[in-house]
Scaffold this active site. Sequence first.
Site, PDB file in Angstrom:
ATOM      1  CG  ASP A 478      -2.162   0.761   1.137  1.00  0.00           C
ATOM      2  OD1 ASP A 478      -2.287   1.551   0.176  1.00  0.00           O
ATOM      3  OD2 ASP A 478      -3.036   0.605   2.013  1.00  0.00           O
ATOM      4  CG  ASP A 548      -9.433   2.596  -0.376  1.00  0.00           C
ATOM      5  OD1 ASP A 548      -9.081   1.420  -0.575  1.00  0.00           O
ATOM      6  OD2 ASP A 548      -8.755   3.409   0.284  1.00  0.00           O
TER       7      ASP A 548
HETATM    8  C1  DGJ Z   1      -5.842   1.999   1.915  1.00  0.00           C
HETATM    9  C2  DGJ Z   1      -6.241   0.778   1.160  1.00  0.00           C
HETATM   10  O1  DGJ Z   1      -6.747   1.116  -0.084  1.00  0.00           O
HETATM   11  C3  DGJ Z   1      -7.236  -0.033   1.977  1.00  0.00           C
HETATM   12  O2  DGJ Z   1      -7.666  -1.135   1.242  1.00  0.00           O
HETATM   13  C4  DGJ Z   1      -6.585  -0.434   3.252  1.00  0.00           C
HETATM   14  O3  DGJ Z   1      -5.543  -1.329   3.004  1.00  0.00           O
HETATM   15  C5  DGJ Z   1      -6.087   0.789   4.000  1.00  0.00           C
HETATM   16  N1  DGJ Z   1      -5.253   1.619   3.177  1.00  0.00           N
HETATM   17  C6  DGJ Z   1      -5.325   0.389   5.223  1.00  0.00           C
HETATM   18  O4  DGJ Z   1      -4.770   1.460   5.854  1.00  0.00           O
END
Ligand code: DGJ
Length: 734
Positions: A478, A548
Amino acid sequence: MSIRFIEKDKVFKLDSKDISYIIAIVDEEQFVGHVYFGKKILDENVNYLLRIDEPPYVPSKNNRDRVSFYDSFPMEYSTHGIGDFRESCLQVRDSKGHTACKLQYISHEIFKGKKELKGLPATFGDENECTTLEITCLDKDLNLEVVLVYTPFENLDVITRSVRVKNCAKDSITLTKVLSTCVDFDGINYDMISLHGSWARERHISRKKISYGKQAVSSNRGESSHQDNPIIALLDNNATDESGNVYGFNFVYSGNFFTQIEGCQFDTTRVVMGINPEDFAWVLEEGQEFITPEVVMVYSNEGIGKMTRTFHDLYRNNLIRGKYKDKKRPILINNWEATYFDFNTEKLISIAKEASSLGIEMLVMDDGWFGKRNADNSSLGDWVVNEEKIQGGLKNLVDEVNKLGMEFGIWFEPEMISANSDLFREHQDWCIHIEGREPALCREQYVLDLSRQEVVDYIYESVKKVLSSANITYVKWDMNRQLTDLGSMNITPERHGELFHRYMLAVYEMMNRLTTDFPDLLLENCSGGGARFDAGMLYYCPQIWCSDDTDAHERTFIQYGTSFFYPISAVGSHVSAVPNHQTGRITSLETRGTVAMAGSFGYELDLNQLDQNEKEKVAEQVKAYKEYQELIYGGKYYRLSNPKKDDLAAWEFISEDCSKILVQGVAFRAASNVLRHRIKLLGVDATAIYRFVKGRQKEEKLSGKALMTGGILIPAIKGDDVAFEFYLEKIEEC
Ligand code: DGJ
């Protein structure tokens, strides 16, 4: 050989499957000019395309007015400061502060296959798949060598381009702009497609008519970004998914990018693409070389759909690598939206137990397993398992999950450091910052200064240690903030303009180390959702978390835009709980499943909260996805609607041999007393008879022709956002 040098005309003819790209060395001065890019030209003699007798195209015939020549000639690689006032590709600052540069042909080389771009992601191809042309040019005054690299692919309508710049002089020189491609098109009547958005609203299609002047798409955020994407398409004003001329450009890079479409004075259109020159300056000492990332150029004379399928084929076969290139990826359950930071071993095992009983193949433990991270405000950099949460340790958890017949995956955010972390308390200077200036926080974190090798090594080793401690087969990498306050302890003032690119090179180096040390690892990229959904990442990560936003309705728009350029197998897509956490919308489990299946499928909710009926549906979805997975990953993809216009989203996967067809979609709004939607299939074998296996009465048969011309009616809709699905198999020739 798909590249020919026609000596008598000094012309290079590059041919791919159905396209030609033609370059000419022009005049006594040996300028490298662009002649043609489009549908394949079969004639050997392409002289008729050259404007050889037309001043100002021939400077020696118009020596009185050099500038007019420079400002109208279609240079293959435009340079700044000599009279081409359109967007340039190359700008320098020499030791005396001058910025002009003029390139002339010196030599060329043609060879089979394609070289790697050192330290950079790039498409690859062997001797049977592609041929490469390298044209070496020189600015004689600067002693600056520029090599233009072109690779047409034999069986795809693709040409890739990149550039190498070498300082052959004694004095150092600074590159202040070094783009990767430049193409001048005849005419100005084009549309431009780009992908635009924001966090949780990525890659919506923007289509507009271009005009005189400049229209840029770019990122200066240190990542390709949620807001814009390093792609554009230039197309006929009336081009559709199925007809018209379309030129697609995609930059194989994950950092700052810049693409400019310029409508010019003589009704020509210039397209350039490369690293964003804003905040960029790269110093080359004597003998040093700079390699630009690659641009993939695709041409289709059969609309946007064919361009899409060309990008998909290229990226699936000649960009994505590793064990999972041709292998089905596990259906996963991720705990993020199920638990956020509030989880422990017991909770994870309970989710995994339920998941495995429903056929799900992998548990992914998301953010919150390390340091003292119970919210998003601490511990990034402290990559040590939090044993208060993961009681019994990581190995124990992974072993338990493995015993359930599932694989185990884990989340990292390796590029970041929390202000509240042991690492930051120990090494405050390890974050990107300007000395004496308070750097801006974002999600209470800073960005690590990856231009420093000791920082890269420390982080990489801590990640490696965790991965080596248990049977972990997947990493979600991430990256949750953009780069600001550009400054580094490691870089001298004159080299500060190198930081953005050095950062990207370090990220690529870390990913390379990871996939080399753990060759069986499935690396999924994520950047606050899809802020790095780009071709650069696909080289290391066969799949990317798309957004997201897990709301099925909104996802149809995001996945629609993404599908234009990126393969469906790369689109990380999960079924989440309702009301949806981002939008509050309630959609049925069927709809959420159907939308998530158009990608690399998974779940992101607490399965223990579902009732028996819902669990059975999940098991059915998992079974169905396993049946369709090959078709979804490897089939040809057709968009059957434009969700922004048609009040429904519909798409089709069809196997290469046209024997299997999966049509899926969502009808958005219920309305009383209206006719049912009709969708017409595409790319079907018109001469065959197909049998409905799913979605209509079993054994109902229709000809391929009927499916494409009359189409199929989707079931009557009761309620909003209702999913539909048809699965057909070819049974006989007509
Ligand atoms: C952003 C990601 O897109 C989410 O899926 C998740 O992993 C969060 N970060 C965790 O902090």
